[in-house]
Design an enzyme around this catalytic site. Sequence first.
Site, PDB file in Angstrom:
ATOM      1  N   TYR A  33       0.787  -1.210   0.013  1.00 56.37           N
ATOM      2  CA  TYR A  33      -0.049   0.095   0.053  1.00 56.37           C
ATOM      3  C   TYR A  33       0.819   1.396   0.096  1.00 56.37           C
ATOM      4  O   TYR A  33       2.053   1.128   0.115  1.00 56.37           O
ATOM      5  CB  TYR A  33      -1.080  -0.116   1.204  1.00 56.37           C
ATOM      6  CG  TYR A  33      -0.424   0.332   2.436  1.00 56.37           C
ATOM      7  CD1 TYR A  33       0.658  -0.482   3.139  1.00 56.37           C
ATOM      8  CD2 TYR A  33      -0.614   1.689   3.193  1.00 56.37           C
ATOM      9  CE1 TYR A  33       1.215   0.000   4.344  1.00 56.37           C
ATOM     10  CE2 TYR A  33       0.129   2.033   4.370  1.00 56.37           C
ATOM     11  CZ  TYR A  33       0.723   1.023   4.983  1.00 56.37           C
ATOM     12  OH  TYR A  33       1.545   1.287   6.190  1.00 56.37           O
ATOM     13  N   LYS A 147       6.404  -1.709   1.917  1.00 56.09           N
ATOM     14  CA  LYS A 147       5.054  -1.181   2.487  1.00 56.09           C
ATOM     15  C   LYS A 147       3.968  -2.087   2.274  1.00 56.09           C
ATOM     16  O   LYS A 147       3.192  -1.859   1.413  1.00 56.09           O
ATOM     17  CB  LYS A 147       5.089   0.160   2.055  1.00 56.09           C
ATOM     18  CG  LYS A 147       4.307   1.121   2.956  1.00 56.09           C
ATOM     19  CD  LYS A 147       4.139   2.606   2.608  1.00 56.09           C
ATOM     20  CE  LYS A 147       3.153   3.580   3.291  1.00 56.09           C
ATOM     21  NZ  LYS A 147       3.279   3.549   4.567  1.00 56.09           N
ATOM     22  N   LEU A 203      11.170   1.343   7.061  1.00 60.99           N
ATOM     23  CA  LEU A 203      10.557   1.841   5.805  1.00 60.99           C
ATOM     24  C   LEU A 203      11.367   2.954   5.353  1.00 60.99           C
ATOM     25  O   LEU A 203      11.682   3.915   6.157  1.00 60.99           O
ATOM     26  CB  LEU A 203       9.052   2.124   6.129  1.00 60.99           C
ATOM     27  CG  LEU A 203       8.334   2.624   4.896  1.00 60.99           C
ATOM     28  CD1 LEU A 203       8.033   1.348   4.012  1.00 60.99           C
ATOM     29  CD2 LEU A 203       7.140   3.475   4.924  1.00 60.99           C
TER      30      LEU A 203
END
Length: 285
Positions: A33, A147, A203
């Site tokens: 996402y 992600k 991330l």
Amino acid sequence: MSDLVYLGGTIVPRRSAAVSIDDRGFLFGDAVYEVLRVVRGRFIEAERHLRRLARSLHEVSIPDPGLDLLAVSADLLRRNGLGNAEATVYVQVSRGAAVRQHAFPPPGTAPTVLVTVSAFSQRSELLTSGATAITLPDFRWSRCDIKSVNLLPNVLAAQRAAEAGAFEAILLRDGVVTEATRSNVLVVVGGVVRTHPTGPFILPGVTREVVLELAGEAGVVVREEAVGSDDLYAADEVFLTGTTADVMPVVKIDGRPVGAGRPGPMARRLGALLAERIGVGAPGS
Ligand SMILES: Cc1ncc(COP(=O)(O)O)c(C=O)c1O
């Protein structure tokens, strides 16, 4: 939350949008996402978000749906009356619906694409006063750079933070600060900004990247290196970065004040530079 969403090629009312029970995003968390910020119709750092989405898809071998996501999002924003507002766009791509088996479904299985939009308003009082955080062990996997919607560890840690009345949980892997449940963590020691290097354990936050660039351009020394828990507690400043967090000063960690116990000059400076770049008012202005 807005009324119309994009799902599998059509725009439908949220209440009638339905995903198959065989969808691999639902069964396996087999999906990635992205979350983008929009300020009065302008997508913030769109290229970087789209590049990261393409990378996430590539890393898990989900075929790129080849959709003009910005056009779909702009249409959705307009139809939901958010064309001139502050908003976020949520994009999720799963490997699609197929008979349940762990290995990939047959070639040609269409990915499921979901796009939703929401009105957004920054919690400016928190940016001004600073947020609190707790620390927790980082027990996530070793591909935090993707992600993915597999967010159970983040969910559990965020819940622990919420129960403690804190804004975020800062995660420690083998005594080293990696990131937080939905933001990256930066500390300031002796005027130097330090943060965990990119790689499998964090991330690569778009905001982190932009803030580090802004800091470098402003002549601030930046070091992408491990920050231990001792450094965290002893730091002059700690702040979080994220698409919805902006530059969020952390003024208390595990009940102990950070530095002077209020937002410091570096967070204020970088927060103002980021606000200028995004095109929103500087915190506290
Ligand atoms: C685990 C994690 N780290 C960092 C971030 C911040 O990334 P970005 O600045 O791209 O929003 C997020 C955002 O959702 C996140 O989920």
